[in-house]
Design a protein around this motif. Sequence first.
Motif, PDB file in Angstrom:
ATOM      1  N   LEU A  61       0.825  -1.211   0.000  1.00 41.34           N
ATOM      2  CA  LEU A  61       0.000   0.000   0.000  1.00 41.34           C
ATOM      3  C   LEU A  61       0.860   1.261   0.000  1.00 41.34           C
ATOM      4  N   THR A  62       1.931   1.240   0.760  1.00 47.57           N
ATOM      5  CA  THR A  62       2.846   2.381   0.784  1.00 47.57           C
ATOM      6  C   THR A  62       3.428   2.614  -0.610  1.00 47.57           C
ATOM      7  N   GLU A  63       3.802   1.538  -1.266  1.00 47.98           N
ATOM      8  CA  GLU A  63       4.343   1.633  -2.625  1.00 47.98           C
ATOM      9  C   GLU A  63       3.294   2.206  -3.588  1.00 47.98           C
ATOM     10  N   ILE A  64       2.062   1.765  -3.483  1.00 47.47           N
ATOM     11  CA  ILE A  64       0.983   2.240  -4.351  1.00 47.47           C
ATOM     12  C   ILE A  64       0.725   3.725  -4.124  1.00 47.47           C
ATOM     13  N   VAL A  65       0.692   4.145  -2.864  1.00 45.01           N
ATOM     14  CA  VAL A  65       0.459   5.554  -2.546  1.00 45.01           C
ATOM     15  C   VAL A  65       1.574   6.415  -3.125  1.00 45.01           C
ATOM     16  N   THR A  66       2.803   5.955  -3.033  1.00 40.93           N
ATOM     17  CA  THR A  66       3.939   6.692  -3.584  1.00 40.93           C
ATOM     18  C   THR A  66       3.809   6.824  -5.094  1.00 40.93           C
ATOM     19  N   LEU A  69       1.053   6.680  -6.881  1.00 44.43           N
ATOM     20  CA  LEU A  69      -0.065   7.560  -7.190  1.00 44.43           C
ATOM     21  C   LEU A  69       0.324   9.030  -7.035  1.00 44.43           C
ATOM     22  N   ALA A  70       1.129   9.331  -6.060  1.00 48.35           N
ATOM     23  CA  ALA A  70       1.580  10.715  -5.851  1.00 48.35           C
ATOM     24  C   ALA A  70       2.404  11.175  -7.052  1.00 48.35           C
ATOM     25  N   VAL A  71       3.256  10.306  -7.582  1.00 44.45           N
ATOM     26  CA  VAL A  71       4.079  10.647  -8.753  1.00 44.45           C
ATOM     27  C   VAL A  71       3.177  10.887  -9.960  1.00 44.45           C
ATOM     28  N   VAL A  72       2.193  10.025 -10.164  1.00 40.51           N
ATOM     29  CA  VAL A  72       1.265  10.176 -11.291  1.00 40.51           C
ATOM     30  C   VAL A  72       0.476  11.480 -11.143  1.00 40.51           C
ATOM     31  N   GLU A  73       0.017  11.772  -9.928  1.00 45.84           N
ATOM     32  CA  GLU A  73      -0.736  12.993  -9.682  1.00 45.84           C
ATOM     33  C   GLU A  73       0.105  14.238  -9.996  1.00 45.84           C
ATOM     34  N   GLN A  74       1.379  14.211  -9.616  1.00 44.99           N
ATOM     35  CA  GLN A  74       2.263  15.344  -9.918  1.00 44.99           C
ATOM     36  C   GLN A  74       2.446  15.495 -11.419  1.00 44.99           C
ATOM     37  N   ALA A  75       2.595  14.388 -12.119  1.00 40.54           N
ATOM     38  CA  ALA A  75       2.778  14.443 -13.568  1.00 40.54           C
ATOM     39  C   ALA A  75       1.531  14.995 -14.251  1.00 40.54           C
ATOM     40  N   VAL A  76       0.370  14.580 -13.812  1.00 40.83           N
ATOM     41  CA  VAL A  76      -0.882  15.054 -14.406  1.00 40.83           C
ATOM     42  C   VAL A  76      -1.054  16.544 -14.123  1.00 40.83           C
ATOM     43  N   THR A  77      -0.740  16.962 -12.913  1.00 41.59           N
ATOM     44  CA  THR A  77      -0.859  18.370 -12.542  1.00 41.59           C
ATOM     45  C   THR A  77       0.062  19.226 -13.404  1.00 41.59           C
ATOM     46  N   ARG A  78       1.298  18.761 -13.608  1.00 39.43           N
ATOM     47  CA  ARG A  78       2.253  19.509 -14.429  1.00 39.43           C
ATOM     48  C   ARG A  78       1.796  19.580 -15.881  1.00 39.43           C
TER      49      ARG A  78
END
Length: 140
Positions: free
Chosen positions: A117-122, A124-133
């Motif tokens: 779960l920790t790996e998945i959350v990490t 997802l955070a990277v994907v979210e940053q990429a989408v935001t950028r």
Amino acid sequence: MADRKTAPVYRTRGPVDGEDWAAVAVALNERMARRRIGQQDLARLSGVSVSTLRELQHGAGRRVQNKTLASIARALEWPDDHLIQVLLSGPPVDDPETAEPIGREILTALARVEDRLTEIVTRLAVVEQAVTRSDEPASS
């Protein structure tokens, strides 16, 4: 002579054979120390009086209702019947080193799930940053 009703007599039941109040005290004190929770906070979370908690922590052997033990267990994030089981069968097994094999397997599986779960959350955070950028307008 007037009829006087006699007041009912209530007796506090003492420990019953097979009940290990000392084990309840040990389990309660260890869990409170591990969770860094004091009597006042536990009283507030469980709805149990500080004086009752104090008696239980000292293994006084004063009989309390099962619902009281369940409230305390729930406040300490144990299953509702945990302290009742301790009372009837001795100290609980919280330490993975002393857990029975099945308990150890469950703890190991839960640790793997937690890591995943920790790996998945990490990720997802990277994907979210990429989408935001990529949604940001380009500078001119």
